[in-house]
Design a protein around this motif. Structure first.
Motif, PDB file in Angstrom:
ATOM      1  N   SER A  29      12.824 -60.565  33.761  1.00 48.53           N
ATOM      2  CA  SER A  29      13.913 -61.330  33.749  1.00 48.53           C
ATOM      3  C   SER A  29      13.411 -62.557  34.703  1.00 48.53           C
ATOM      4  N   PRO A  31      10.334 -65.544  35.794  1.00 44.43           N
ATOM      5  CA  PRO A  31       9.147 -66.276  35.064  1.00 44.43           C
ATOM      6  C   PRO A  31       7.900 -65.696  35.146  1.00 44.43           C
ATOM      7  N   ASP A  60      20.468 -64.020  27.682  1.00 41.49           N
ATOM      8  CA  ASP A  60      19.764 -65.516  28.084  1.00 41.49           C
ATOM      9  C   ASP A  60      18.482 -65.003  28.635  1.00 41.49           C
ATOM     10  N   GLU A  61      18.299 -64.036  29.447  1.00 47.83           N
ATOM     11  CA  GLU A  61      17.044 -63.686  29.872  1.00 47.83           C
ATOM     12  C   GLU A  61      15.906 -63.202  28.771  1.00 47.83           C
ATOM     13  N   VAL A  63      16.022 -64.148  25.699  1.00 50.43           N
ATOM     14  CA  VAL A  63      15.863 -65.576  25.199  1.00 50.43           C
ATOM     15  C   VAL A  63      14.750 -66.318  25.834  1.00 50.43           C
ATOM     16  N   ALA A  64      14.858 -66.268  27.200  1.00 52.35           N
ATOM     17  CA  ALA A  64      13.722 -66.951  27.935  1.00 52.35           C
ATOM     18  C   ALA A  64      12.361 -66.272  27.792  1.00 52.35           C
ATOM     19  N   GLU A  67      10.952 -66.746  24.355  1.00 52.35           N
ATOM     20  CA  GLU A  67      10.385 -67.964  23.993  1.00 52.35           C
ATOM     21  C   GLU A  67       8.976 -68.523  24.570  1.00 52.35           C
ATOM     22  N   LEU A  68       8.482 -67.469  25.530  1.00 50.08           N
ATOM     23  CA  LEU A  68       7.259 -67.725  26.202  1.00 50.08           C
ATOM     24  C   LEU A  68       6.283 -67.547  25.170  1.00 50.08           C
ATOM     25  N   ASN A  85      24.744 -65.205  23.023  1.00 46.94           N
ATOM     26  CA  ASN A  85      23.965 -66.290  22.775  1.00 46.94           C
ATOM     27  C   ASN A  85      23.650 -66.241  21.147  1.00 46.94           C
TER      28      ASN A  85
END
Length: 284
Positions: A29, A31, A60-61, A63-64, A67-68, A85
């Protein structure tokens, strides 16, 4: 099996002799630094299935995090459901009333979105609600299955292409697509033996979306696909994942088939997972 340390806190432990590794010491969750991202990506190539334990991600977490490692893929029309989402597909056994329906989807061997021109690179699946036991996800190593073929069979399959059809795979489970759904996901031709774009290893590429061998009689060539799938999903190539609450699985669609096992009381217990898919590259 030995446990290796990838970064100061991230630890990678193999889960089986086939594929799969457990990753602990990382919170998805938040970075991730470059060293951790690099370690995860290398483990993804080495083990093909990664299990991150004890995660609690919002959509959303998820998805983030996804996307890394690439570009998120849109879902088929019928899978664009009630997720908050639009890049998240909710995988569940719930009916319109929100209660367990007794129906478990995706129980046939497949590679996600193999009917796309650029089939999915990776799938990320987050366990939100699990039955007390069962509801496993099984993975078959298509690289190992290819390598176990005889030299004669490898030569026979060289250059052969297979048609992947979303329409056919829905017919396999007695569902009829609308013209809009067919237009959204028309059939695609891919090599039956594809080369992994990062490792260079060859792998069989088929599953429930595979219709027939391109340019060959449908019924006869479909039987050949079924025979090859029987070989490739033999127990020596299969890892069975027993889910734990908070697991996040990330697997490589380019060299695996997978399926859900309906080995739980799906009419009584809910099973809810959140899915994201990363777009791959054209096959060769």
């Amino acid at each position: 099996m030995a446990m290796t340390e990838a970064t100061e806190t991230l630890k990678i432990t193999p889960l089986s002799d086939v594929v799969g590794a457990e990753i602990t010491g990382v919170d998805l969750s938040k970075p991730l630094d470059e060293a951790t991202k690099k370690a995860i990506h290398q483990a993804f190539l080495d083990y093909k299935v990664l299990c991150f334990r004890g995660q609690n991600l919002s959509q959303d977490e998820q998805v983030a995090f996804s996307e890394l490692f690439g570009t998120l893929e849109r879902h088929a029309i019928s899978n664009r459901n009630n997720a908050s989402n639009p890049l998240v597909h909710i995988v569940d056994n719930l009916g319109p009333d929100g209660k367990p329906s007794g129906i478990v989807k995706s129980t046939m061997w497949h590679s996600d979105k193999s009917f796309r021109p650029e089939p999915s690179m990776a799938t990320i699946l987050h366990a939100v609600t699990l039955p007390p036991d069962g509801g496993d996800t099984c993975f078959a190593d298509m690289s190992a299955a290819y390598e176990a073929l005889s030299d004669e069979t490898k030569a026979e399959l060289d250059g052969v292409k297979v048609m992947h059809s979303w329409e056919l795979s829905r017919e396999n489970i007695n569902k009829k697509l609308t013209p809009e759904e067919i237009a959204d996901a028309p059939p695609q031709s891919h090599p039956l033996v594809r080369v992994h774009p990062e490792t260079g290893r060859k792998a069989l590429f088929m599953g429930m979306h595979a219709s027939h061998l391109d340019g060959q009689p449908i019924e006869e060539s479909r039987q050949r696909i079924i025979e090859l799938e029987g070989h490739a999903t033999d127990h020596r190539f299969v890892y069975r994942h027993n889910w734990r609450q908070g697991d996040v699985l990330m697997w490589d669609n380019r060299c695996l088939l997978h399926r859900a096992d309906p080995n739980f009381d799906a009419a009584h217990y809910p099973r809810v997972l959140h899915r994201t898919c990363l777009r791959g590259t054209p096959t060769h």
